[in-house]
Scaffold this motif. Structure first.
Motif, PDB file in Angstrom:
ATOM      1  N   LEU A  10     -64.380  10.938  19.235  1.00 25.48           N
ATOM      2  CA  LEU A  10     -64.017   9.534  19.113  1.00 25.48           C
ATOM      3  C   LEU A  10     -64.290   8.785  20.412  1.00 25.48           C
ATOM      4  O   LEU A  10     -63.958   9.261  21.500  1.00 25.48           O
ATOM      5  CB  LEU A  10     -62.532   9.428  18.770  1.00 25.48           C
ATOM      6  CG  LEU A  10     -62.045   8.104  18.208  1.00 25.48           C
ATOM      7  CD1 LEU A  10     -62.662   7.847  16.851  1.00 25.48           C
ATOM      8  CD2 LEU A  10     -60.537   8.111  18.100  1.00 25.48           C
ATOM      9  N   ILE A  89     -56.318  -0.751  13.520  1.00 25.10           N
ATOM     10  CA  ILE A  89     -56.282  -2.128  13.982  1.00 25.10           C
ATOM     11  C   ILE A  89     -57.627  -2.494  14.590  1.00 25.10           C
ATOM     12  O   ILE A  89     -58.121  -3.591  14.448  1.00 25.10           O
ATOM     13  CB  ILE A  89     -55.139  -2.324  14.998  1.00 25.10           C
ATOM     14  CG1 ILE A  89     -53.827  -2.262  14.241  1.00 25.10           C
ATOM     15  CG2 ILE A  89     -55.272  -3.628  15.750  1.00 25.10           C
ATOM     16  CD1 ILE A  89     -52.642  -2.038  15.091  1.00 25.10           C
ATOM     17  N   THR A  90     -58.235  -1.523  15.250  1.00 29.87           N
ATOM     18  CA  THR A  90     -59.549  -1.752  15.816  1.00 29.87           C
ATOM     19  C   THR A  90     -60.447  -0.584  15.436  1.00 29.87           C
ATOM     20  O   THR A  90     -59.960   0.500  15.134  1.00 29.87           O
ATOM     21  CB  THR A  90     -59.471  -1.966  17.340  1.00 29.87           C
ATOM     22  OG1 THR A  90     -60.757  -2.296  17.828  1.00 29.87           O
ATOM     23  CG2 THR A  90     -58.961  -0.740  18.049  1.00 29.87           C
ATOM     24  N   ASP A  91     -61.739  -0.839  15.437  1.00 32.14           N
ATOM     25  CA  ASP A  91     -62.691   0.181  15.015  1.00 32.14           C
ATOM     26  C   ASP A  91     -63.184   0.998  16.195  1.00 32.14           C
ATOM     27  O   ASP A  91     -63.329   0.465  17.283  1.00 32.14           O
ATOM     28  CB  ASP A  91     -63.899  -0.505  14.385  1.00 32.14           C
ATOM     29  CG  ASP A  91     -63.834  -0.431  12.894  1.00 32.14           C
ATOM     30  OD1 ASP A  91     -62.718  -0.365  12.364  1.00 32.14           O
ATOM     31  OD2 ASP A  91     -64.895  -0.428  12.268  1.00 32.14           O
ATOM     32  N   PRO A  92     -63.471   2.280  15.981  1.00 31.47           N
ATOM     33  CA  PRO A  92     -64.080   3.039  17.063  1.00 31.47           C
ATOM     34  C   PRO A  92     -65.544   2.656  17.219  1.00 31.47           C
ATOM     35  O   PRO A  92     -66.150   2.117  16.291  1.00 31.47           O
ATOM     36  CB  PRO A  92     -63.947   4.484  16.585  1.00 31.47           C
ATOM     37  CG  PRO A  92     -63.905   4.402  15.104  1.00 31.47           C
ATOM     38  CD  PRO A  92     -63.243   3.089  14.777  1.00 31.47           C
ATOM     39  N   THR A  93     -66.096   2.893  18.400  1.00 28.56           N
ATOM     40  CA  THR A  93     -67.516   2.658  18.602  1.00 28.56           C
ATOM     41  C   THR A  93     -68.304   3.878  18.143  1.00 28.56           C
ATOM     42  O   THR A  93     -69.440   3.777  17.713  1.00 28.56           O
ATOM     43  CB  THR A  93     -67.796   2.379  20.099  1.00 28.56           C
ATOM     44  OG1 THR A  93     -66.821   1.444  20.566  1.00 28.56           O
ATOM     45  CG2 THR A  93     -69.167   1.792  20.305  1.00 28.56           C
ATOM     46  N   ARG A  94     -67.683   5.018  18.271  1.00 28.69           N
ATOM     47  CA  ARG A  94     -68.320   6.275  17.897  1.00 28.69           C
ATOM     48  C   ARG A  94     -67.303   7.201  17.284  1.00 28.69           C
ATOM     49  O   ARG A  94     -66.108   7.042  17.482  1.00 28.69           O
ATOM     50  CB  ARG A  94     -68.803   6.997  19.155  1.00 28.69           C
ATOM     51  CG  ARG A  94     -70.174   6.665  19.599  1.00 28.69           C
ATOM     52  CD  ARG A  94     -70.484   7.603  20.748  1.00 28.69           C
ATOM     53  NE  ARG A  94     -71.496   7.024  21.587  1.00 28.69           N
ATOM     54  CZ  ARG A  94     -71.650   7.342  22.858  1.00 28.69           C
ATOM     55  NH1 ARG A  94     -70.831   8.205  23.426  1.00 28.69           N
ATOM     56  NH2 ARG A  94     -72.601   6.787  23.554  1.00 28.69           N
ATOM     57  N   GLY A  95     -67.796   8.211  16.624  1.00 25.59           N
ATOM     58  CA  GLY A  95     -66.908   9.279  16.183  1.00 25.59           C
ATOM     59  C   GLY A  95     -66.258   9.011  14.849  1.00 25.59           C
ATOM     60  O   GLY A  95     -66.615   8.068  14.133  1.00 25.59           O
ATOM     61  N   ARG A  96     -65.280   9.829  14.541  1.00 29.16           N
ATOM     62  CA  ARG A  96     -64.732   9.811  13.186  1.00 29.16           C
ATOM     63  C   ARG A  96     -63.292  10.307  13.213  1.00 29.16           C
ATOM     64  O   ARG A  96     -62.944  11.208  13.968  1.00 29.16           O
ATOM     65  CB  ARG A  96     -65.600  10.764  12.359  1.00 29.16           C
ATOM     66  CG  ARG A  96     -65.224  10.897  10.905  1.00 29.16           C
ATOM     67  CD  ARG A  96     -66.183  11.904  10.267  1.00 29.16           C
ATOM     68  NE  ARG A  96     -65.738  12.306   8.952  1.00 29.16           N
ATOM     69  CZ  ARG A  96     -66.078  11.677   7.826  1.00 29.16           C
ATOM     70  NH1 ARG A  96     -66.867  10.639   7.876  1.00 29.16           N
ATOM     71  NH2 ARG A  96     -65.620  12.103   6.661  1.00 29.16           N
ATOM     72  N   VAL A  97     -62.463   9.689  12.384  1.00 34.24           N
ATOM     73  CA  VAL A  97     -61.082  10.137  12.225  1.00 34.24           C
ATOM     74  C   VAL A  97     -60.846  10.364  10.746  1.00 34.24           C
ATOM     75  O   VAL A  97     -61.243   9.544   9.919  1.00 34.24           O
ATOM     76  CB  VAL A  97     -60.080   9.074  12.726  1.00 34.24           C
ATOM     77  CG1 VAL A  97     -58.656   9.551  12.513  1.00 34.24           C
ATOM     78  CG2 VAL A  97     -60.314   8.749  14.176  1.00 34.24           C
TER      79      VAL A  97
ATOM     80  N   GLU B  26     -64.264   5.118  10.851  1.00 36.98           N
ATOM     81  CA  GLU B  26     -65.566   5.281  11.487  1.00 36.98           C
ATOM     82  C   GLU B  26     -66.052   3.926  11.967  1.00 36.98           C
ATOM     83  O   GLU B  26     -65.574   2.907  11.498  1.00 36.98           O
ATOM     84  CB  GLU B  26     -66.577   5.819  10.462  1.00 36.98           C
ATOM     85  CG  GLU B  26     -66.502   7.309  10.249  1.00 36.98           C
ATOM     86  CD  GLU B  26     -67.515   7.767   9.217  1.00 36.98           C
ATOM     87  OE1 GLU B  26     -68.229   8.713   9.498  1.00 36.98           O
ATOM     88  OE2 GLU B  26     -67.592   7.156   8.139  1.00 36.98           O
ATOM     89  N   PRO B  27     -67.054   3.925  12.858  1.00 39.43           N
ATOM     90  CA  PRO B  27     -67.624   2.627  13.221  1.00 39.43           C
ATOM     91  C   PRO B  27     -68.170   1.949  11.964  1.00 39.43           C
ATOM     92  O   PRO B  27     -68.690   2.627  11.076  1.00 39.43           O
ATOM     93  CB  PRO B  27     -68.759   2.995  14.169  1.00 39.43           C
ATOM     94  CG  PRO B  27     -68.435   4.352  14.673  1.00 39.43           C
ATOM     95  CD  PRO B  27     -67.658   5.026  13.586  1.00 39.43           C
ATOM     96  N   ALA B  28     -68.051   0.627  11.914  1.00 42.96           N
ATOM     97  CA  ALA B  28     -68.511  -0.104  10.730  1.00 42.96           C
ATOM     98  C   ALA B  28     -70.005   0.114  10.534  1.00 42.96           C
ATOM     99  O   ALA B  28     -70.782   0.037  11.477  1.00 42.96           O
ATOM    100  CB  ALA B  28     -68.219  -1.585  10.913  1.00 42.96           C
ATOM    101  N   LYS B 285     -63.626  -6.631  11.951  1.00 44.94           N
ATOM    102  CA  LYS B 285     -63.504  -5.424  12.756  1.00 44.94           C
ATOM    103  C   LYS B 285     -63.203  -5.765  14.209  1.00 44.94           C
ATOM    104  O   LYS B 285     -62.593  -4.983  14.921  1.00 44.94           O
ATOM    105  CB  LYS B 285     -64.813  -4.626  12.706  1.00 44.94           C
ATOM    106  CG  LYS B 285     -65.303  -4.317  11.314  1.00 44.94           C
ATOM    107  CD  LYS B 285     -64.526  -3.186  10.722  1.00 44.94           C
ATOM    108  CE  LYS B 285     -65.032  -2.863   9.333  1.00 44.94           C
ATOM    109  NZ  LYS B 285     -64.217  -1.855   8.679  1.00 44.94           N
TER     110      LYS B 285
END
Lengths: 412, 291
Positions: A10, A89-97, B26-28, B285
């Motif tokens: 992440l 609330i906010t998106d990751p730039t990379r990775g996965r949850v 995941e990223p959009a 986002k």
């Protein structure tokens, strides 16, 4: 056992200054693009490269169902960002949850409380915002109100509540959430001590109930009490994870050149008046392992007077990280005299309650004459104060200065 | 004081874990990853936000909900005096008061709802940065709250029609589709504005002016028949124009519907809503990071 939370490589990148600068205006965007499309483009790419930073970088961990996991780390380590991503609330730039359960997150108590609405109305509103269904809120309403201890004022607009009542009602709603995964950010940093204790008890209950809890706190004591394992973040990466005691200890040791005790390991000075041992203790005279803003510490000094020493003075100074003395204290302040006859003595000075801010201090102890003559000085006690719910951290927007002191106030 | 502590909370959770993750973060990737089931799951929050808006709006007002009726009535009186009597604006054979009110009904809804929802996301920064829910609920609930006012104003109109003995014709059957069209247009416009507003705060300042201009560009206080023939196509580019004229035709049955105009208005409204959904979804986002 299969994990309930799975976090894989992440990463979250923020553009620096996005928040600090005034909002970009449409005019800037239009005029800039129209006037010099090339330059605008180039500047943008330069900004991208130079002024972004990774709040989280390649974070990996898994959490099993029923675990209570503490997330610790210094300010800026990425704790809040991690919680914001897990809370969607906010998106990751990379990775996965991957989340294998319903999530409720509590990044603040009383989200969406409206001052004009009554306590009753806010319970419904706040419950809905936290993802509860109307029927569920109705069923738990009495219990929530009882837990909050504000029954009498439940139909009063919350703008007339004291801050303590407000927090109690807000926490009461949150405490009755029943998600499979509960994400909590330092919500216990508010409220009075008794209510905090009640909340901790409630959280222990929640975790015993088999729920998975992710808990961010600066308060190492409550982390140690509640968590089955701990993740230590530093600079956006997982620095250590696993056993609660080991990881919290590691975190506290990060403090740098931290020294809580000093014992003489060299020949005493020729004047015949000297310290044997100086250390920081809690009120029960136990040596401290760390100092937090919630700590109330004492300085214990064991010293030797070899011969009669008329006019002997003993003093303790508290210094800032740059070495400036913030204040000094002597036993005469409370009407005590320093012993002057030969013997071994132990002096203890109790520093004011919760007076430290989250910064670095050093403490020195001195034996001297007013002539002036320094007999012995121990100035190597040095520590960085951890943040915990306390006087020093309870002021919204932080507290400036060197110390937090509880003063008496009056309005006429 | 003795307080009971929840016993449900301490009961263990017997459910086994699902095979597939309930949520993947995941990223959009694309803007076709819209999650409508998520919006459905949060429908109760939608109702609660509407309820909150209504409660808060009339708290500490003495006459409360009477304001809903009073506002369009006073506007109608004012317009009737100034435009109907003083300026002598024609009203297609309908009493000017009725004529103006039938225009004010959809217009007031549009203007109030568009500005409320346009500012709604920015005004909800406390929620957006602290808790997850489908963000689209915020502008949608703002429109929903104004819909309640619209319904009350419509009842006032019904009373007025009884007073002036206006007999509704079969054309009144077009009213529900017209209301739907009005809502599509309002939601589309409000949603689009609410998303852009988060990034460009100019919108907040420009919006009242834009709505004022839009008011004069719409046949609220004057009939479409007053517009010279060769300029009508221009007025009809404004989707509100056909809606307002449509309201009059449906309510009073004096004029025929302008079907090409309504078709054009429908297309524009649907395109606007689609554009709004895509824009909103792409920008939401980043809301928490820049709001």
């Amino acid at each position: 056992m299969t994990p309930i939370i799975k976090v894989e490589s992440l990463g979250k990148r923020y553009q620096l200054g996005v928040r600090a600068e005034p909002f970009p205006t449409l005019r800037d965007a239009l005029v800039g693009a129209a006037r010099a499309p090339l330059r605008a483009l180039r500047r943008r790419s330069r900004t991208r490269a130079g002024e972004s930073f990774w709040a989280l970088n390649d974070v990996n961990f898994t959490i099993k169902p029923g675990e209570v996991v503490g997330v610790i780390g210094r300010n800026g380590a990425g704790k809040s960002t991690l919680l914001k991503i897990l809370s969607r609330i906010t998106d990751p730039t990379r990775g996965r949850v991957e989340l294998y359960g319903r999530v409720a997150s509590l990044l603040e108590v009383g989200t969406g409380f409206h001052p004009e609405l009554s306590g009753r109305e806010n319970v419904y509103l706040n419950g809905a915002i936290l993802g509860m269904h109307r029927a569920e809120i109705e069923r738990k309403f009495d219990e929530i109100v009882a837990f909050s201890e504000v029954e009498r004022f439940i139909d009063t607009p919350v703008k007339r509540y004291s801050s303590g009542m407000y927090v109690r009602l807000a926490f009461a709603v949150a405490a009755h959430l029943e998600p499979e995964i509960l994400i909590i950010d330092e919500v216990l940093a508010v409220g009075d001590a008794a209510f905090q204790e009640k909340c901790l008890g409630k959280m222990e209950e929640v975790s015993r109930g088999g729920r998975t809890v992710l808990f961010v706190s600066h308060n190492i004591a409550s982390i140690q009490r509640l968590c089955t394992s701990v993740i230590l973040l530093k600079d956006g990466q997982v620095r250590a994870s696993g056993n609660t005691l080991e990881v919290t200890r590691k975190y506290l040791e990060q403090g740098g050149t931290t020294t809580f005790r000093w014992t003489r390991d060299s020949p005493p000075p020729p004047e015949g008046v000297y310290f044997e041992k100086v250390y920081l203790s809690d009120r029960d005279r136990r040596e401290v392992e760390y100092v937090s803003t919630a700590s109330t510490i004492s300085v214990v000094m064991e010293f030797v007077v070899e011969s009669q020493s008329r006019g002997l003075q003993l003093g303790v100074g508290v210094m800032s990280d740059t070495g400036e003395q913030i204040f000094g204290t002597v036993p005469q302040d409370v009407g005590l005299a320093v012993p002057q006859t030969p013997g071994r003595y132990r002096a203890v000075v109790h520093l004011p309650e919760e007076m430290f801010l989250p910064r670095t201090y050093s403490i020195k102890a001195m034996l001297y004459y007013l002539t002036p003559q320094m007999l012995d000085c121990v100035d190597c006690l040095r520590f960085t104060v951890q943040e915990a719910a306390s006087l020093g951290t309870n002021n919204p927007g932080g507290r400036t200065g060197f110390l937090a002191l509880r003063c008496d106030w009056e309005f006429d | 004081m003795e307080t009971s502590v929840s016993s449900e909370l301490s009961s263990p959770l017997p459910q086994p874990l699902p095979d597939h993750p309930l949520v993947v973060i995941e990223p959009a990737k694309s803007f076709f990853s819209l999650n409508f089931s998520d919006v459905w799951a949060y429908r109760e929050l939608f109702y609660f936000l509407i309820w909150r808006d209504l409660k808060v709006r009339y708290k500490q007002t003495t006459i409360g909900v009477v304001w809903v009726v009073l506002q369009p009535l006073m506007m109608m009186l004012l317009f009737t005096l100034v435009f109907g009597r003083l300026a002598g604006v024609p009203s297609d054979g309908i009493p000017y008061a009725l004529f103006a009110y039938a225009g004010l009904l959809p217009w007031t809804f549009f203007a109030t709802a568009a500005s409320a929802s346009g500012n709604s996301v920015v005004n909800s920064s406390g929620l957006v940065t602290k808790v997850y829910f489908p963000r689209v609920i915020v502008p949608a609930a703002s429109v929903g709250a104004v819909l309640v006012d619209f319904a009350i104003s419509a009842l006032v109109l019904a009373a007025m029609m009884v007073y002036w003995r206006v007999q509704p014709t079969r054309q009144i059957l077009m009213l529900p589709p017209l209301v739907l069209l009005l809502m599509v247009l309002t939601l589309g416009f409000g949603m689009l504005i609410s998303a852009i507003n988060v990034k460009y705060r100019d919108v907040r300042l420009a919006l009242p002016f834009l709505i004022q201009v839009w008011f004069f560009a719409s046949p609220v206080i004057y009939p479409m028949s007053l517009v010279p023939e060769r300029w009508r196509w221009l007025v009809k580019l404004n989707p509100m124009a056909s809606i307002i004229e449509g309201f009059r035709a449906a309510l009073y049955g004096k004029a025929a519907f302008d079907w090409p105009g309504l078709a054009g208005s429908t297309v524009i409204s649907l395109v606007l809503l689609l554009l709004a959904v895509i824009t909103f979804h792409r920008m939401e986002k980043g809301f928490a990071d820049i709001i």
